[in-house]
Design an enzyme around this catalytic site. Structure first.
Site: not given
Ligand code: DSN
Length: 396
Positions: A46, A48, A196, A222, A225, A231
């Site tokens: 933990y 925090e 974003d 994120t 990707k 993730r």
């Molecule tokens: N799930 C993502 C995507 O496929 O673009 C977006 O959150």
């Protein structure tokens, strides 16, 4: 593993991943080092708070990991810690975006984001997401004719609605975004500009897509990707007199989250080091080249590619073509049967329903990680065409 049931299912999924051609635009394959960090004992801790200011003892190691992750994240995007601050604690993209709104948009204030139906994301203010329940969305979209963003129209809308924040970014828009124009629009109406970059972050790190950093106040992404990490998510905020980074840190913790997932943060640190290498630069370039070829091949076979092509890793194909083709669900199911994994997706001004829309979305980040080149894209396009055309002739 002692738990044979779960071990068997993990093996099953590993086999599935190895057997298919994966064209899900938001997925990728992480390195063994990322996996090792994710599966480490860091998950037991933990932490925090933030480095040097924790609410639990025993954080001397996690402080070093989080600081290293922050430094590597800034380096991956060529940012100086004098001008940019990185928060690496968001558990994923949706909480990262929520934290920004919580910090910068008053309750009931306006978020101007790309409509989900035109390629935006739920968290850009859509009414079914918290971002549209606690704030009001001002949606913008693409032009019916060109299927690309029309900045003059976006500007007129922003001037009329005066949103608190403008969000640039997408999940299903294949083209380059003009961040400079978005900056001008945000300045005209006094809004923050948030980018974003979840989908194209890896391309930015690799120099294959324009960087939003010269223009944005806040950049969220994120890590999993095109960036090819675990993730997770990162929020970058500009350091200036407004001190928005302090508000954003508070919104992440204690505003929205409890203890950060330190195993995830270590895995992000690994991925950020990888993203700063010459090999990653080559990878990012190949991702875009592969997507361009896939789009061109599909067009040659007669399929309608939204906006006529792509500048990124992502292609949106209208497979319905006003009744001349097949529905998006049917297309996705048929492709899955032959081991090609895509997702059905709405196209701008879709006449069909979101659960069975007119399009499919394809991406090249995952297959490029596995070594795919131009010739593989040509072969994949031929397979897609064959499967979809069988569907068309069966339906007629
Ligand atoms: N799930 C993502 C995507 O496929 O673009 C977006 O959150």
């Amino acid at each position: 593993m002692k738990d044979k049931e779960i071990e068997k299912l993990i093996k099953e999924e590993e086999k599935r991943q190895g057997d298919v051609i994966n064209l899900i635009a938001s997925e990728n394959y992480v390195s063994e080092d990322v996996l090792k960090a994710l599966g480490s004992k860091l998950t037991n801790k933990y932490a925090e708070g933030y480095p040097g200011k924790r609410y639990y003892g025993g954080n001397e190691v996690t402080d070093k990991i989080e600081n290293l992750c922050i430094a590597r994240a800034l380096r991956a995007f060529k940012l100086s810690s004098k001008n940019w601050h990185a928060n690496v604690q968001p558990l994923s993209g949706s909480p990262a975006n929520l934290a920004v709104y919580l910090a910068l948009v008053p309750p009931g204030g306006k978020i101007m984001g790309m409509s989900l139906a035109h390629g935006g994301h739920l968290t850009h203010g859509h009414f079914v997401s918290a971002s549209g329940k606690f704030w009001d969305q001002v949606p913008y979209g693409v032009d019916m004719q060109t299927e690309v963003l029309n900045y003059e129209k976006i500007k007129d809308l922003a001037v009329k609605e005066r949103p608190a924040i403008i969000v640039a970014g997408f999940t299903a828009y294949p083209r380059i975004i003009d961040f400079k124009k978005f900056r001008e629009i945000a300045d005209v109406c006094g809004a923050y500009l948030m980018v974003d970059m979840s989908h194209f972050a890896g391309l930015v790190a690799g120099g294959a897509y324009p960087s939003p950093f010269p223009y944005a106040d806040v950049v969220t992404t994120t890590a999993h990707k095109t960036l090819r990490g675990p993730r997770s998510a990162i929020i970058f905020s500009k350091i200036d007199a407004r001190e928005i980074y302090k508000k954003i840190d508070k919104a992440v913790f204690p505003g929205l989250q409890g203890g950060p997932h330190m195993n995830q943060i270590a895995a992000v640190a690994v991925a950020m080091k990888e993203a700063a290498t010459p090999a990653f630069k080559k990878y990012a370039k190949q991702v875009v080249e592969n997507a361009k070829i896939l789009a061109e091949e599909l067009k040659k076979y007669g399929w309608k590619v939204i906006s006529g092509g792509t500048d990124s890793h992502l292609i949106l194909v209208d497979v319905w073509m006003n009744g001349k083709g097949i529905g998006g669900s049917e297309a996705s199911d048929k492709l899955e049967k032959v081991g090609i994994i895509v997702n059905k997706n709405a196209i701008p001004f879709d006449q069909r329903k979101p659960f069975d829309p007119s399009g499919i979305r394809l991406g090249t980040a995952g297959e490029t990680t596995r070594g795919a080149k131009e010739k593989d894209m040509k072969r994949i396009a031929a397979q897609i065409d064959k499967v979809l055309k069988e569907g068309v002739s069966k339906n007629k």
